[in-house]
Design a protein around this motif. Structure first.
Motif, PDB file in Angstrom:
ATOM      1  N   VAL A  82    -121.309  15.483 -15.168  1.00 34.73           N
ATOM      2  CA  VAL A  82    -120.738  16.126 -13.989  1.00 34.73           C
ATOM      3  C   VAL A  82    -121.400  17.493 -13.759  1.00 34.73           C
TER       4      VAL A  82
ATOM      5  N   LEU B  36    -124.504  17.128 -11.941  1.00 33.51           N
ATOM      6  CA  LEU B  36    -124.210  16.917 -10.534  1.00 33.51           C
ATOM      7  C   LEU B  36    -123.896  18.246  -9.854  1.00 33.51           C
ATOM      8  N   ARG B  37    -123.081  19.045 -10.501  1.00 32.03           N
ATOM      9  CA  ARG B  37    -122.652  20.309  -9.918  1.00 32.03           C
ATOM     10  C   ARG B  37    -123.802  21.278  -9.721  1.00 32.03           C
TER      11      ARG B  37
ATOM     12  N   ARG C  53    -129.073   6.151 -11.226  1.00 28.04           N
ATOM     13  CA  ARG C  53    -128.058   5.266 -10.670  1.00 28.04           C
ATOM     14  C   ARG C  53    -127.065   4.841 -11.751  1.00 28.04           C
TER      15      ARG C  53
ATOM     16  N   ALA D  69    -124.523   7.470 -12.405  1.00 25.56           N
ATOM     17  CA  ALA D  69    -123.501   7.539 -11.373  1.00 25.56           C
ATOM     18  C   ALA D  69    -122.485   6.417 -11.591  1.00 25.56           C
ATOM     19  N   LYS D  70    -122.997   5.266 -11.942  1.00 19.72           N
ATOM     20  CA  LYS D  70    -122.139   4.109 -12.192  1.00 19.72           C
ATOM     21  C   LYS D  70    -121.193   4.394 -13.354  1.00 19.72           C
TER      22      LYS D  70
ATOM     23  N   ALA E 287    -118.547   6.789 -12.303  1.00 18.94           N
ATOM     24  CA  ALA E 287    -117.573   6.184 -11.393  1.00 18.94           C
ATOM     25  C   ALA E 287    -116.628   5.268 -12.163  1.00 18.94           C
TER      26      ALA E 287
ATOM     27  N   TRP F 184    -113.982  18.185 -12.044  1.00 20.15           N
ATOM     28  CA  TRP F 184    -114.327  17.294 -10.947  1.00 20.15           C
ATOM     29  C   TRP F 184    -114.119  17.923  -9.570  1.00 20.15           C
ATOM     30  N   LYS F 185    -113.423  19.026  -9.537  1.00 20.03           N
ATOM     31  CA  LYS F 185    -113.127  19.642  -8.243  1.00 20.03           C
ATOM     32  C   LYS F 185    -114.407  19.892  -7.451  1.00 20.03           C
TER      33      LYS F 185
ATOM     34  N   ILE G  86    -116.497  17.605  -6.479  1.00 19.20           N
ATOM     35  CA  ILE G  86    -117.410  16.462  -6.561  1.00 19.20           C
ATOM     36  C   ILE G  86    -116.946  15.388  -5.577  1.00 19.20           C
TER      37      ILE G  86
ATOM     38  N   LEU H 240    -120.535   9.434  -4.935  1.00 21.34           N
ATOM     39  CA  LEU H 240    -120.914   8.978  -6.268  1.00 21.34           C
ATOM     40  C   LEU H 240    -120.912   7.461  -6.336  1.00 21.34           C
ATOM     41  N   VAL H 241    -119.836   6.886  -5.866  1.00 22.68           N
ATOM     42  CA  VAL H 241    -119.712   5.436  -5.870  1.00 22.68           C
ATOM     43  C   VAL H 241    -120.813   4.809  -5.019  1.00 22.68           C
TER      44      VAL H 241
ATOM     45  N   LEU I  36    -123.752   6.041  -4.437  1.00 25.39           N
ATOM     46  CA  LEU I  36    -124.982   6.172  -5.217  1.00 25.39           C
ATOM     47  C   LEU I  36    -125.048   5.137  -6.334  1.00 25.39           C
ATOM     48  N   ALA I  37    -123.890   4.853  -6.897  1.00 24.10           N
ATOM     49  CA  ALA I  37    -123.834   3.891  -7.999  1.00 24.10           C
ATOM     50  C   ALA I  37    -124.090   2.472  -7.509  1.00 24.10           C
TER      51      ALA I  37
ATOM     52  N   ALA J  96    -125.316  -0.931  -5.606  1.00 24.72           N
ATOM     53  CA  ALA J  96    -126.625  -1.583  -5.384  1.00 24.72           C
ATOM     54  C   ALA J  96    -127.770  -0.716  -5.862  1.00 24.72           C
TER      55      ALA J  96
END
Lengths: 112, 112
Positions: A18, A21-22, A81, A84-85, A88, B98-99, B101, B106-107, B109-110, B112
């Motif tokens: 995370v 990402l941030r 990817r 991210a998965k 999630a 997580w605040k 994000i 994210l989903v 991106l995850a 396919a």
DNA sequence: CATATATATCTACAATGTAGAAAGGACAGC
DNA sequence: GCTGTCCTTTCTACATTGTAGATATATATG
């Protein structure tokens, strides 16, 4: 119910992911450390961060590239990817876990 | 910012603690295991559960008492105040993490 | 009694979390 | 161009947590 494929992320792994990402675009070791310290309020050894970054890269949840140009070279990280998965899935699973739990009541119980 | 006292809970520790809460009043090993399996969709060795229950009791986040009467005796677990506190802190910290994000993104991106 | 069932304990090992010290390179001033 | 300093990364080692599987123990059932 999404069959829970790969082994779940550890809590520090999640924090690192995370934080990447941030700090996106500027996600190198020292900065990631600062960001996690900021968010969690705990002090962190830099070695702890890199050990985990390395493991996450080995699992192919992160990729890294080298910076050149001015200043000391940096190792910039980015979420793949699969990363991210994993994030999630982790979030979704936790949502199921906590669904129906009354957090207010919990906090009340925790207090004095 | 709540100074992050004690070491953070591990993910499995958190799952066990929340499962105790979910099965409150009937929280013994086998049942806790079932509950975690239900929520996470993964198979779990019973030994894994007890090892963690024991550690949580040693840290005084849980207490346990013996059941008698009909059927095999059970070891019933309950959340202590410190356990509720640990859970609440864990949740609060993660919220800060997580605040901001964008989980949707994210989903996406995850996918396919 | 003999076997099955439900529960719990024990032992061992793998994975993750964490610290601290060492290494490398850019830059400043001399 | 040497010396020291700052920023960044790497290496090594160990503690804690995650996880499985085998074993024990008691109760129920035929």
């Amino acid at each position: 119910m999404s069959p829970a494929s790969s082994p779940p992320l550890g809590v520090f792994e999640e924090q690192v992911l995370v934080a990447v990402l941030r700090t996106a675009g500027d996600a190198y070791g020292m900065e990631i450390r600062r960001e996690i310290e900021r968010v969690t309020g705990r002090d962190l050894a830099i070695g702890a961060v890199y050990a985990t970054l390395d493991r996450l890269e080995a699992k192919r949840l992160l990729s890294s590239t080298r910076t050149h140009g001015d200043g000391p070279s940096r190792r910039l990280f980015a979420l793949r990817r699969a990363g991210a998965k994993a994030l999630a899935e982790t979030a979704a699973m936790r949502e199921r876990l906590w669904k129906g739990i009354d957090v207010r009541a919990l906090v009340r119980l925790a207090g004095a």
